[in-house]
Design a protein around this motif. Structure first.
Motif, PDB file in Angstrom:
ATOM      1  N   LEU A  86      53.519  44.493 -17.810  1.00 56.83           N
ATOM      2  CA  LEU A  86      52.700  45.238 -16.854  1.00 56.83           C
ATOM      3  C   LEU A  86      52.776  46.737 -17.137  1.00 56.83           C
ATOM      4  N   GLU A  87      53.967  47.231 -17.380  1.00 59.12           N
ATOM      5  CA  GLU A  87      54.120  48.663 -17.680  1.00 59.12           C
ATOM      6  C   GLU A  87      53.387  49.031 -18.966  1.00 59.12           C
ATOM      7  N   GLN A 113      49.645  49.202 -18.128  1.00 59.77           N
ATOM      8  CA  GLN A 113      49.336  50.411 -17.365  1.00 59.77           C
ATOM      9  C   GLN A 113      49.404  51.651 -18.253  1.00 59.77           C
ATOM     10  N   ARG A 114      50.371  51.667 -19.141  1.00 56.61           N
ATOM     11  CA  ARG A 114      50.537  52.828 -20.025  1.00 56.61           C
ATOM     12  C   ARG A 114      49.377  52.956 -21.001  1.00 56.61           C
ATOM     13  N   ASP A 157      46.350  51.407 -20.549  1.00 52.98           N
ATOM     14  CA  ASP A 157      45.083  51.317 -19.814  1.00 52.98           C
ATOM     15  C   ASP A 157      44.238  50.109 -20.218  1.00 52.98           C
ATOM     16  N   TRP A 180      43.762  45.668 -19.034  1.00 52.39           N
ATOM     17  CA  TRP A 180      44.034  44.717 -17.958  1.00 52.39           C
ATOM     18  C   TRP A 180      45.089  43.700 -18.382  1.00 52.39           C
ATOM     19  N   LYS A 185      48.870  44.961  -7.745  1.00 51.95           N
ATOM     20  CA  LYS A 185      49.380  45.687  -8.902  1.00 51.95           C
ATOM     21  C   LYS A 185      48.231  46.362  -9.655  1.00 51.95           C
ATOM     22  N   ASP A 186      48.445  47.590 -10.050  1.00 49.21           N
ATOM     23  CA  ASP A 186      47.439  48.321 -10.811  1.00 49.21           C
ATOM     24  C   ASP A 186      47.224  47.665 -12.168  1.00 49.21           C
ATOM     25  N   ARG A 187      45.977  47.415 -12.538  1.00 49.11           N
ATOM     26  CA  ARG A 187      45.554  46.855 -13.825  1.00 49.11           C
ATOM     27  C   ARG A 187      45.878  45.369 -13.969  1.00 49.11           C
TER      28      ARG A 187
END
Length: 268
Positions: free
Chosen positions: A158-159, A162-163, A165, A167, A207-209
């Motif tokens: 997940l990190e 997000q890092r 950008d 999905w 959660k983002d993305r």
């Protein structure tokens, strides 16, 4: 949130599931060459009142088709089976068998440049394999699909998503049906007059993305879709985050049965 379509040899069940989902409001349908359901998904899209341009269609190239030539050939077969001119998102299903990072990524790049696919995805990669693929892929990475749920939280992946950008798409988001037996989710569901299924999906969507693609039929299609309206309190999200139990439903053993090879993200 999308609808998963792993219904091998179940044409009508798959067609009905996709039609129900599109009627409910879903606009993302996930299939794969390996599922044997691309034709069924295409049939449902044609039967639906929802215009094709509003439906985001994702499919995946099976491991035995990951040589340069077979990526191109099999994607044409997928386009024909789906009855579409462009695939919205094409994944490498598993980086196994015919997979060669340079050759496979070159074929995906070519498909993207020719406009036959709009987006490139990867599935079941470790972080080093993601970095390697992204290093040689000319097209931007749009998504990485992995098993993800409250018992397999995939924090490092997940990190990374997000890092960079892109999905992170969660398959098996309901722990293969075992979500109904997770005490933390049962307790939180009672607080919201919801179901543990909805709590699991709402947690993922918080959660983002992150996107989720549960498979469902009948009334469960609407139940899952309603999870989009469930806003969990920060303390409830934190309680789920703190679950220490871990479980994979797609294991080394199941990988060996399907592919004669272990999944690349597990130590063997």
């Amino acid at each position: 949130m999308g609808i998963g379509t792993w219904y091998p040899d179940q044409r009508q069940r798959c067609v009905d599931s996709v039609l129900t989902a599109l009627d409910e409001g879903y606009r993302y349908v996930d299939t794969a060459q390996q599922y044997g359901t691309e034709e069924y998904v295409g049939e449902a899209i044609r039967q639906s009142d929802v215009p094709r341009e509003e439906v985001f269609v994702a499919t995946k190239v099976r491991p035995s088709n990951l040589s340069y030539d077979r990526v191109l050939e099999s994607t044409k077969e997928s386009l024909d089976a789906l009855g579409v001119e462009t695939i919205d998102l094409l994944y490498v299903h598993y980086p196994l068998k015919a997979y060669d990072v340079e050759e496979t990524m070159a074929a995906f790049t070519e498909l993207h440049e020719r406009g036959l696919i709009d987006n490139v995805g990867l599935s079941n990669y470790s972080i080093p394999m993601l970095d390697e693929a992204m290093g040689v892929l000319d097209a931007p990475l749009f998504a990485h699909q992995v098993e993800m749920h409250p018992l397999l939280q995939q924090q490092h992946l997940l990190e990374h998503a997000q890092r960079h950008d892109y999905w992170l798409v969660a398959y098996r988001p309901l722990v293969g049906g075992e979500v109904l037996e997770i005490p933390t989710l049962v307790d939180i569901a009672d607080k919201y007059d919801a179901t543990p299924t909805q709590v699991s999906l709402a947690w993922l969507l918080s959660k983002d993305r992150v996107a989720a693609i549960p498979k469902a039929t009948g009334e469960h299609v609407a139940e899952n879709w309603a999870a989009r309206q469930l806003e969990l309190a920060a303390e409830d999200i934190a309680e789920i985050d703190a679950i220490s139990e871990e479980k994979r439903t797609v294991t080394r053993e199941s990988s060996l049965m399907i592919h004669d090879e272990p999944m690349p993200w597990e130590e063997v």
